[in-house]
Design a protein around this motif. Structure first.
Motif, PDB file in Angstrom:
ATOM      1  N   TRP A 126      -1.431   6.047  -0.370  1.00 54.38           N
ATOM      2  CA  TRP A 126      -2.136   6.544   0.739  1.00 54.38           C
ATOM      3  C   TRP A 126      -2.564   8.328   0.307  1.00 54.38           C
TER       4      TRP A 126
ATOM      5  N   SER B 225       0.788  -1.319   0.227  1.00 56.84           N
ATOM      6  CA  SER B 225      -0.003   0.004   0.110  1.00 56.84           C
ATOM      7  C   SER B 225       1.011   1.407  -0.153  1.00 56.84           C
TER       8      SER B 225
ATOM      9  N   ILE C 153      -6.731  -0.705  -0.815  1.00 57.68           N
ATOM     10  CA  ILE C 153      -5.655   0.268  -1.300  1.00 57.68           C
ATOM     11  C   ILE C 153      -4.370  -0.428  -1.870  1.00 57.68           C
ATOM     12  N   ALA C 154      -4.103  -1.670  -1.095  1.00 60.07           N
ATOM     13  CA  ALA C 154      -2.903  -2.183  -1.704  1.00 60.07           C
ATOM     14  C   ALA C 154      -3.311  -2.754  -3.205  1.00 60.07           C
TER      15      ALA C 154
END
Length: 216
Positions: free
Chosen positions: A110, A106, A151-152
């Motif tokens: 972010w 991730s 998110i990853a």
């Protein structure tokens, strides 16, 4: 939860086969303590509850058996599988590795809005912890991990996590106390703060400590 099978396609169950939907329904009952470890799961009771035939219920139990959630005992039927401490530690170690990999993958993804959403997820766990609601806390914590995997953007990690986390959730349902939750939460909070600070080494180290506290 469901008055008839037409409702099984609502919400998170949409797009799955009927046995898969029923399997999730049974799993939810196990996690929330409606069906306890070692207790027999009666096909007829589930089929009546969901207004369906016993065939898809039987298939659902087979899916849960493959996932290691239930086991079939000769002359007794299907029961919620009791797990040894060794098995729990093994699943926990795998889950730690998966989440740490999710955190690793991730990095660099972010954005501000993602961090704001993560903070909201964390606030939800804080709320449940303060209310001493162990079962709801477990659900909120699991949502955090799912969000990290989203998110990853690694579907394989997400799939493996789902399989391992089911075992741990069943274990936690019967073993976690308020003290366990509070110990777990103190480290989970620091792990999430690590992500929010872009300190991913801290995030991975603290998630290791959090999950270990969850099975001690």
């Amino acid at each position: 939860m469901f008055g008839n099978t037409s409702n099984l396609t609502d919400g998170i169950y949409f797009g799955e086969s009927l046995p898969q939907q029923i399997a999730k329904h049974i799993l939810k009952k196990i996690i929330e303590g409606e069906i306890e470890t070692g207790e027999k799961i009666v096909e007829e009771d589930i089929s009546k509850e969901l207004n369906t035939s016993r065939a898809p219920v039987r298939e659902a139990l087979y899916l849960l058996q493959v996932d290691g959630i239930v086991e079939r005992i000769p002359r007794r039927g299907t029961i919620v599988k009791p797990f040894s401490q060794k098995e729990i530690v093994e699943y926990n170690d795998v889950t730690i590795g998966l989440i740490q990999m999710g955190i690793e993958f991730s990095q660099g993804k972010w954005k501000t809005e993602n961090k704001q959403s993560l903070r909201k997820h964390l606030d939800s766990t804080i709320d449940m912890c303060e209310k001493s609601n162990v079962i709801e806390y477990q659900k909120k914590a699991e949502q955090i991990f799912r969000y990290i995997f989203s998110i990853a953007e690694n579907k394989a990690l997400s799939r493996f996590f789902e399989e391992a986390s089911h075992i741990l959730m069943v274990f936690a349902q019967s073993q976690w106390s308020i003290e366990t939750m509070e110990n777990f939460h103190s480290r989970l909070k620091m792990s999430i703060e690590g992500i929010l600070e872009d300190d991913f080494i801290k995030a991975k180290n603290e998630i290791h400590e959090a999950l270990n506290r969850g099975v001690m």
